[in-house]
Write a protein that holds these residues in place. Sequence first.
Motif, PDB file in Angstrom:
ATOM      1  N   VAL A   1      23.769 -16.967 -40.758  1.00 11.53           N
ATOM      2  CA  VAL A   1      24.961 -17.715 -40.816  1.00 11.53           C
ATOM      3  C   VAL A   1      24.942 -18.681 -39.662  1.00 11.53           C
ATOM      4  O   VAL A   1      24.686 -18.017 -38.586  1.00 11.53           O
TER       5      VAL A   1
ATOM      6  N   PRO B   1      26.271 -10.891 -43.456  1.00 12.54           N
ATOM      7  CA  PRO B   1      26.130 -12.156 -42.468  1.00 12.54           C
ATOM      8  C   PRO B   1      25.444 -11.575 -41.139  1.00 12.54           C
ATOM      9  O   PRO B   1      25.901 -10.713 -40.627  1.00 12.54           O
ATOM     10  N   TYR B   2      24.365 -12.446 -40.708  1.00 13.08           N
ATOM     11  CA  TYR B   2      24.219 -12.240 -39.280  1.00 13.08           C
ATOM     12  C   TYR B   2      24.047 -13.708 -38.770  1.00 13.08           C
ATOM     13  O   TYR B   2      23.612 -14.512 -39.483  1.00 13.08           O
ATOM     14  N   PHE B   3      24.726 -13.734 -37.420  1.00 12.34           N
ATOM     15  CA  PHE B   3      25.071 -15.184 -36.875  1.00 12.34           C
ATOM     16  C   PHE B   3      23.790 -15.454 -35.953  1.00 12.34           C
ATOM     17  O   PHE B   3      23.145 -14.757 -35.334  1.00 12.34           O
TER      18      PHE B   3
ATOM     19  N   GLU C   1      22.634 -17.884 -33.162  1.00 11.69           N
ATOM     20  CA  GLU C   1      23.404 -18.307 -31.850  1.00 11.69           C
ATOM     21  C   GLU C   1      22.961 -19.797 -31.447  1.00 11.69           C
ATOM     22  O   GLU C   1      21.919 -20.121 -31.133  1.00 11.69           O
TER      23      GLU C   1
ATOM     24  N   TRP D   1      20.092 -21.796 -31.781  1.00 15.35           N
ATOM     25  CA  TRP D   1      20.209 -21.108 -33.369  1.00 15.35           C
ATOM     26  C   TRP D   1      19.223 -20.222 -33.421  1.00 15.35           C
ATOM     27  O   TRP D   1      18.622 -19.733 -34.523  1.00 15.35           O
TER      28      TRP D   1
ATOM     29  N   GLU E   1      21.933  -8.578 -33.015  1.00 16.06           N
ATOM     30  CA  GLU E   1      22.787  -9.079 -33.890  1.00 16.06           C
ATOM     31  C   GLU E   1      22.686  -8.463 -35.549  1.00 16.06           C
ATOM     32  O   GLU E   1      23.716  -7.959 -36.208  1.00 16.06           O
TER      33      GLU E   1
ATOM     34  N   SER F   1      25.084  -6.113 -37.645  1.00 13.50           N
ATOM     35  CA  SER F   1      25.419  -6.351 -38.893  1.00 13.50           C
ATOM     36  C   SER F   1      25.261  -5.336 -40.059  1.00 13.50           C
ATOM     37  O   SER F   1      26.111  -5.035 -40.739  1.00 13.50           O
TER      38      SER F   1
ATOM     39  N   GLN G   1      30.236 -20.550 -40.440  1.00 14.46           N
ATOM     40  CA  GLN G   1      30.214 -20.802 -38.756  1.00 14.46           C
ATOM     41  C   GLN G   1      31.143 -19.798 -38.232  1.00 14.46           C
ATOM     42  O   GLN G   1      31.989 -19.101 -38.889  1.00 14.46           O
ATOM     43  N   LYS G   2      31.037 -19.857 -36.769  1.00 11.15           N
ATOM     44  CA  LYS G   2      32.085 -18.820 -36.215  1.00 11.15           C
ATOM     45  C   LYS G   2      33.278 -19.303 -36.179  1.00 11.15           C
ATOM     46  O   LYS G   2      33.525 -20.462 -36.418  1.00 11.15           O
TER      47      LYS G   2
END
Lengths: 490, 490
Positions: A162, A181-183, A185, A190, A196, A200, A445-446
Amino acid sequence: MPPKPLDYESINENVKRAQYAVRGELYLRASELQKEGKKIIFTNVGNPHALGQKPLTFPRQVVALCQAPFLLDDPNVAVLFPADAIARAKHYLSLTTGGLGAYSDSRGLPGIRKEVAEFIYRRDGYPSDPELIYLTDGASKGVMQILNTIIRGQGDGVLVPVPQYPLYSATIALLGGSLVPYFLEETANWGLDVNELRQSVTEARYKGITVRAMVIINPGNPTGQCLSEANLREVLQFCYQENLVLLGDEVYQQNIYQDERPFVSSKKVLMDMGPPISKEVQLVSFHTVSKGYWGECGQRGGYFEMTNIPPETVDEIYKVASVSLSPNVPAQIFMGLMVNPPKPGDISFDQYARESKGILDSLRRRARLMTDGFNSCRNVVCNFTEDIMHDCLCLGAMYSFPQIRLPPRAIEAAKQAGKVPDVFYCLKLLEATGISTVPGSGFGQKEGIFHLRTTILPAEEEMPAIMSSFKKFNDEFMEQYEDHRGYSRM
Amino acid sequence: MPPKPLDYESINENVKRAQYAVRGELYLRASELQKEGKKIIFTNVGNPHALGQKPLTFPRQVVALCQAPFLLDDPNVAVLFPADAIARAKHYLSLTTGGLGAYSDSRGLPGIRKEVAEFIYRRDGYPSDPELIYLTDGASKGVMQILNTIIRGQGDGVLVPVPQYPLYSATIALLGGSLVPYFLEETANWGLDVNELRQSVTEARYKGITVRAMVIINPGNPTGQCLSEANLREVLQFCYQENLVLLGDEVYQQNIYQDERPFVSSKKVLMDMGPPISKEVQLVSFHTVSKGYWGECGQRGGYFEMTNIPPETVDEIYKVASVSLSPNVPAQIFMGLMVNPPKPGDISFDQYARESKGILDSLRRRARLMTDGFNSCRNVVCNFTEDIMHDCLCLGAMYSFPQIRLPPRAIEAAKQAGKVPDVFYCLKLLEATGISTVPGSGFGQKEGIFHLRTTILPAEEEMPAIMSSFKKFNDEFMEQYEDHRGYSRM
């Protein structure tokens, strides 16, 4: 009367759950406006030819001849076609039984799968088996088929980055699985952080989900980042430890606009790692004729390569592919041409090289123009660091994914209008300028952070006008919604 | 170690359950034999060009020009292409934004959907709305998408004719739904009996299944029968009473080899019936460029038309189509050409008409040759009545589906070999003659009755040799397995 089977209330709920923002509300509104006569700049989808990119000449000559094989017997054919295109058309027709109008084997023409295997060998330095390469109607269809093989129900989870390209969220929803999801950064270009990932998976397990697969998009869509070899090794190590299939979406492998970090395939890194990992981790890698400097989206051609998948499963995947009979054959020829383009010394080489380089160079310039343009706008931020990854968002792929820092009053106005804030912003942008983008919420997105995705594909000569039209809209929007009693730029 | 996600024991069970005999055991064995150098006659799949049918010239000229649009600016283009092909290529390119290399709208190009709607209007005498016509990568993909919209789980049933084209059984299995069979009556020219339908629905309900849709294949595959208007009216009445969506697989509508019963579409019969039925019954009709005298299988083009489907559902179907971006564009052009071929007076009309008629006439002769050939074989029966439907199995479509009356000792031998009896017979036929057919069990048949399906597509000049090779094999097979102590021909 009871509802009918195709009445909205009685259709498959998974169909309703699937969302695909790339052609969602913004695109539908843009289509309406276009019908009403407004000039629309479609930057919602990576569709280069629609924005004026010319097709490469040589592959089109070859496929045209394959479509009209009777021309090959015409003494005048050389008036319109170069000899190497004629020879190549004969070659590809010889790989078919019955030309482009006959179904091929459901995995694609064996001769073309062989050319793909040779390409992979040249690229990675490791042999590739044509029997483990399946041609598809674009990469998306391959992704869907593999996810369909993996997902057994709601309890099966797939790790998806994500922000992500919503093919993944839509397909997982359609198949009734669970997206984990894994974000990525944003402040680290990114980047993908293995901690992370771990978190998750732990959270998903806590909810009773069996995580079975992980998706990486490299170069990233919509984020454009190129994963480093070290990062890929960590990912593969993680997949090994956690018993995950890795799906490597590598459709943008030709779209790299910097020299520091060339594309490295997941397959190569996996093989480099040696046993046990190289023998154990199940990997499916995807490629396409739609991206790169080809951009042959409308032809719908792609392939996937399977690594460490047992033969019984390969057979099941073959069986399911066979229900759709075969991928379209013209696009198989395009795939053959993409992995086996004209070589130095061939009649068409110079033209091919010139055209390819022209497109890539222009994409690189456009990526830079766009990043700089966004960064010059109020409350729009398109890069975070000053190191070699200065242009972090235009390193790869075909997109720019700037963060839009919406003032609280804009968020409030969006709420009033019943819209997600970035949808609100993008709709206003569309109405004001005709620029059709995709709100960041379509990719994930966050919480409380907003983006938009635009392709870098508008024609280079139109780019300054587009960016200045964007800037005018954006700065007025910010002016309108910023709190003049002291809201300050972040 | 636990199984990995793509190990056979841990993949999606629905994938394993799906069976597709058209490219199943027989086809795989035939491919092996071909690799070993044996000459194989692939009659397993309706793939005319693979067996030597030439493509129609005009559409290929138009699509070749669309693939190579730079030729349109070449002063020499008229040396190789007729003026009407050039004009038509310009027309179709004008319907795109960016030519064949650009994704179209996910429903297909609006201009081509309009041409399809006009074709349906001319064919049926009722208006058709382009907004309710979606272009697809072949008809199969459309069928899959509609079934995916209908089927919510195991409790949802779909009425499917037996024998059936296994696209239906495979897709229903993949989607985790329930197939509810209704038997076609072989002794009544594979007629469809509404009492049989009623019984099937009753039995399904007794098992807790909600029957939500019904499939008809008209002309039939593998059975070739053409449904009468009266029969179609009964079916639609039944769908109305039972609240079923009708899926009308009409891909063989050009393949009619008799004059007594021309093709009538489900849409026309539905409209003829008037309200309330014409306003209430939900119908989806499918068509393709793969069959008829076109046979452009490898291009993968088709469409479906939706009738009485509410807009919210049409939008959901659009959304799901958009996840795959767009059907391939070259095949959309083929579809446009199929529904809008050269007209009398056009430069290419005579050639187009001559080629089309040549193919259809030859198919008709081949259908007859094959039926007569099968009927001359021991224990092979390919027609049952002497009325106008004498050649019941070659009235329509592209197949012959003779009954093979296997002697008890052959059935016993099959059992010993661990094979279904008709698979046993078809494998022996393949090994002995190279003729690759599909066993009747792949389509469904009544207990203890056996068939095979072959296409009528081998080249006309090869047909006598093929039929005599079949006869030789069959009669020897029967000789070998018949009980000489008195087993008599049925």
